[in-house]
Motif scaffolding. Sequence first.
Motif, PDB file in Angstrom:
ATOM      1  N   GLY A 324       0.831  -1.194   0.000  1.00  0.00           N
ATOM      2  CA  GLY A 324       0.000   0.000   0.000  1.00  0.00           C
ATOM      3  C   GLY A 324       0.864   1.243   0.000  1.00  0.00           C
ATOM      4  N   GLU A 325       0.244   2.373   0.379  1.00  0.00           N
ATOM      5  CA  GLU A 325       1.007   3.615   0.381  1.00  0.00           C
ATOM      6  C   GLU A 325       0.503   4.557   1.458  1.00  0.00           C
ATOM      7  OE1 GLU A 325       0.542   5.878  -3.192  1.00  0.00           O
ATOM      8  OE2 GLU A 325      -1.619   6.049  -2.963  1.00  0.00           O
ATOM      9  N   VAL A 326       1.300   5.577   1.701  1.00  0.00           N
ATOM     10  CA  VAL A 326       0.949   6.596   2.680  1.00  0.00           C
ATOM     11  C   VAL A 326       0.181   7.704   1.966  1.00  0.00           C
ATOM     12  CG1 VAL A 326       1.861   8.279   4.334  1.00  0.00           C
ATOM     13  CG2 VAL A 326       3.007   6.050   4.030  1.00  0.00           C
ATOM     14  N   ALA A 327      -0.887   8.173   2.613  1.00  0.00           N
ATOM     15  CA  ALA A 327      -1.710   9.221   2.002  1.00  0.00           C
ATOM     16  C   ALA A 327      -2.024  10.298   3.023  1.00  0.00           C
ATOM     17  CB  ALA A 327      -3.005   8.614   1.468  1.00  0.00           C
ATOM     18  N   ASP A 328      -2.414  11.463   2.554  1.00  0.00           N
ATOM     19  CA  ASP A 328      -2.841  12.529   3.461  1.00  0.00           C
ATOM     20  C   ASP A 328      -4.136  12.123   4.151  1.00  0.00           C
ATOM     21  OD1 ASP A 328      -0.818  14.507   3.034  1.00  0.00           O
ATOM     22  OD2 ASP A 328      -1.647  14.806   1.030  1.00  0.00           O
ATOM     23  N   ALA A 329      -4.346  12.659   5.341  1.00  0.00           N
ATOM     24  CA  ALA A 329      -5.565  12.362   6.083  1.00  0.00           C
ATOM     25  C   ALA A 329      -5.837  13.523   7.019  1.00  0.00           C
ATOM     26  CB  ALA A 329      -5.422  11.073   6.875  1.00  0.00           C
ATOM     27  N   ALA A 330      -7.071  13.628   7.451  1.00  0.00           N
ATOM     28  CA  ALA A 330      -7.403  14.635   8.460  1.00  0.00           C
ATOM     29  C   ALA A 330      -7.164  14.027   9.839  1.00  0.00           C
ATOM     30  CB  ALA A 330      -8.859  15.055   8.310  1.00  0.00           C
ATOM     31  N   GLY A 331      -6.526  14.777  10.737  1.00  0.00           N
ATOM     32  CA  GLY A 331      -6.435  14.337  12.129  1.00  0.00           C
ATOM     33  C   GLY A 331      -5.396  13.275  12.399  1.00  0.00           C
ATOM     34  N   ARG A 332      -5.735  12.399  13.301  1.00  0.00           N
ATOM     35  CA  ARG A 332      -4.784  11.425  13.818  1.00  0.00           C
ATOM     36  C   ARG A 332      -4.448  10.351  12.778  1.00  0.00           C
ATOM     37  NH1 ARG A 332      -6.164   9.919  19.984  1.00  0.00           N
ATOM     38  NH2 ARG A 332      -4.011   9.208  19.792  1.00  0.00           N
ATOM     39  N   PRO A 333      -3.223   9.800  12.875  1.00  0.00           N
ATOM     40  CA  PRO A 333      -2.824   8.755  11.950  1.00  0.00           C
ATOM     41  C   PRO A 333      -3.797   7.582  11.987  1.00  0.00           C
ATOM     42  CG  PRO A 333      -0.954   9.493  13.241  1.00  0.00           C
ATOM     43  CD  PRO A 333      -2.166  10.125  13.838  1.00  0.00           C
ATOM     44  N   GLN A 334      -4.007   6.993  10.843  1.00  0.00           N
ATOM     45  CA  GLN A 334      -4.946   5.880  10.776  1.00  0.00           C
ATOM     46  C   GLN A 334      -4.552   4.920   9.673  1.00  0.00           C
ATOM     47  OE1 GLN A 334      -8.710   7.389   8.713  1.00  0.00           O
ATOM     48  NE2 GLN A 334      -7.908   9.245   9.673  1.00  0.00           N
ATOM     49  N   VAL A 335      -5.262   3.806   9.623  1.00  0.00           N
ATOM     50  CA  VAL A 335      -5.029   2.838   8.573  1.00  0.00           C
ATOM     51  C   VAL A 335      -6.366   2.548   7.902  1.00  0.00           C
ATOM     52  CG1 VAL A 335      -5.278   0.861  10.150  1.00  0.00           C
ATOM     53  CG2 VAL A 335      -4.004   0.588   8.016  1.00  0.00           C
ATOM     54  N   THR A 336      -6.339   2.448   6.586  1.00  0.00           N
ATOM     55  CA  THR A 336      -7.553   2.089   5.853  1.00  0.00           C
ATOM     56  C   THR A 336      -7.240   0.934   4.920  1.00  0.00           C
ATOM     57  OG1 THR A 336      -7.067   3.658   4.075  1.00  0.00           O
ATOM     58  CG2 THR A 336      -8.426   4.465   5.892  1.00  0.00           C
ATOM     59  N   PHE A 337      -8.268   0.177   4.595  1.00  0.00           N
ATOM     60  CA  PHE A 337      -8.124  -0.935   3.650  1.00  0.00           C
ATOM     61  C   PHE A 337      -8.924  -0.603   2.413  1.00  0.00           C
ATOM     62  CE2 PHE A 337      -7.029  -2.710   7.704  1.00  0.00           C
ATOM     63  CZ  PHE A 337      -6.002  -3.577   7.410  1.00  0.00           C
ATOM     64  N   SER A 338      -8.276  -0.611   1.280  1.00  0.00           N
ATOM     65  CA  SER A 338      -8.968  -0.240   0.038  1.00  0.00           C
ATOM     66  C   SER A 338      -9.713  -1.436  -0.534  1.00  0.00           C
ATOM     67  CB  SER A 338      -7.963   0.276  -0.984  1.00  0.00           C
ATOM     68  OG  SER A 338      -7.080  -0.765  -1.313  1.00  0.00           O
TER      69      SER A 338
END
Lengths: 338, 338
Positions: A324-338
């Motif tokens: 996967g890759e690192v992406a911009d996000a609002a707020g606290r660091p998180q992980v998402t599954f595409s």
Amino acid sequence: MATDAYRQAGVDRGAAGSAKDRIFNLARSTFTPGVLGDIGAFGALYKVTGYRDPVLVAHTDGVGTKLRVASLMGRYDTVGEDIVHHCTNDILTCGAQPLFFLDYMGMGALSTDKVEQLVEGLARACRGLDCALIGGETAEMPGMYHGEDVELVGFVVGAVESEGVIDGSSIRAGDALLALPSSGLHTNGYSLVRRVFGIDDNPAVLDAHHDELGATLGAALLVPHRSYVAALTPALDRIKGMAHITGGGFPENVPRMLPERLSARLEPETWTVPPLFRLIQRTGGISEDEMRRVFNMGVGMIVAVAPEDVAGVRAGVPEAFVVGEVADAAGRPQVTFS
Amino acid sequence: MATDAYRQAGVDRGAAGSAKDRIFNLARSTFTPGVLGDIGAFGALYKVTGYRDPVLVAHTDGVGTKLRVASLMGRYDTVGEDIVHHCTNDILTCGAQPLFFLDYMGMGALSTDKVEQLVEGLARACRGLDCALIGGETAEMPGMYHGEDVELVGFVVGAVESEGVIDGSSIRAGDALLALPSSGLHTNGYSLVRRVFGIDDNPAVLDAHHDELGATLGAALLVPHRSYVAALTPALDRIKGMAHITGGGFPENVPRMLPERLSARLEPETWTVPPLFRLIQRTGGISEDEMRRVFNMGVGMIVAVAPEDVAGVRAGVPEAFVVGEVADAAGRPQVTFS
């Protein structure tokens, strides 16, 4: 209770002495040049050499209720390996190489056989890492630990050059995330596994052979937590951040390496979840989301590297794959599954 | 078990997160300039400064079944102090000052109140020693720990200048042995005490007031393990060897500081055994010999100094008193009572 009162109260100091001799010799087999003095002193002495400006990195962890599986199977050496690899993988995420290790073992009644098996595993793993097993404590706690239960806790201290500390701070949106396979459940999720299979009530389920595992459930569950030290050390200078997927799975561990306002986008189709995880999921009727919160799902370590370093890192670490890759996000660091 | 399977299996990761925030703030209150980064990373970073040629000294230990007394009394902060003082006293015997500490807590079901009390005690003791509480692990292990039981393990790393390492090797026949008072049972002998008073079967005995103790049995048993760091640090350069009287009492601990062919001759009439030990002995019908193998009997630390240094050490450490002397002996180091 005129004499031998302590033995009658469940603490056998003679047995403690006999176990000590066997432990000490196993521990000595791990000694490296940094070790000063011998095992068995009140404090264990170690001199850090070979570093210009060392930062120490310390970590403690336990094996969790994988210990219950080990005690039900009467095999205690693999959990020794587990805890050494768990702890040393954790400090590796900061870029550190292990220097020395100490262990704590608790049990209801001292068993020299159990202690020796445990320390055999600890010593085997330590030797493989040039990490000295310089101390430990074996506690006999009648009434606190029951039946064949044992507790095993590890402490490791490692070192890294100050300019080589890996802390994730240079991670940026667009960085690549590489994954390394796990060897099994490692040391997390065992309370859930015990419940799913009813292991405590019916330990015989551990002996059942499963074709999809190519092994018994018990053997598959006891596979030791692998080490990432040898695999990743050659690539450390190109790694910006590392997440060891342990208790709390992906959602709790991947964000720990990320700066604020970044997220990790993982693509589940980039790897095949090993059969053991699917067997647990199917048997327990557990959602994919919950599985990812509890288990490593076949991915034991995730590292962040700049896009231009992916090929170089993969050349040195062939088992690493882009997850996967690192992406911009609002707020606290998180992980998402595409 | 469609959702929240892990919570139903007895591991509450939400509670784990809430406890973490409170622990982290307590831990931060102990931070010293050597701490790099924050708590909560995979590894805890520490930079040793202020030493010319440091030797690291590490130790791990547990609180033993004093924890059971604490859980029966519903008070968990004092055992936090216990383990910090136990571990830091142990490395003090090598001449080391504590740098950083990590803890491991195990319990059957996570209780944020218990965890916070435990860490309050840890943090209080660490602050008193300028020792940074830089990491730890809280393990929820359903089925392994029962009722209100908790496990608490400590791990300390300290440092000493290489030329200041105390290892007992310069101890000679004729050296004086000085003793420092203990504050109570410290952290040893609790399995025997539990049996002598039938504490597990009838916890109400802990609430009984004993005139000779000036307190309830429970309160007397929970008195924290004292620290010897502040008391003995000014005298370290004149101390040739130190024995911390912990598990195994005098026979197992005093010989640990002695070279071969030496014995420690202790004179019991030089101190008054505190009433708590006599109450235990009388209630359990325990021999004096057994008492000395299990308990500290009011003496928590014994140090060896050259005869000409006794006055100087006592001037700096007024509570120290001459308890005996080192003598020649055949074979392995031993302790005798005259």
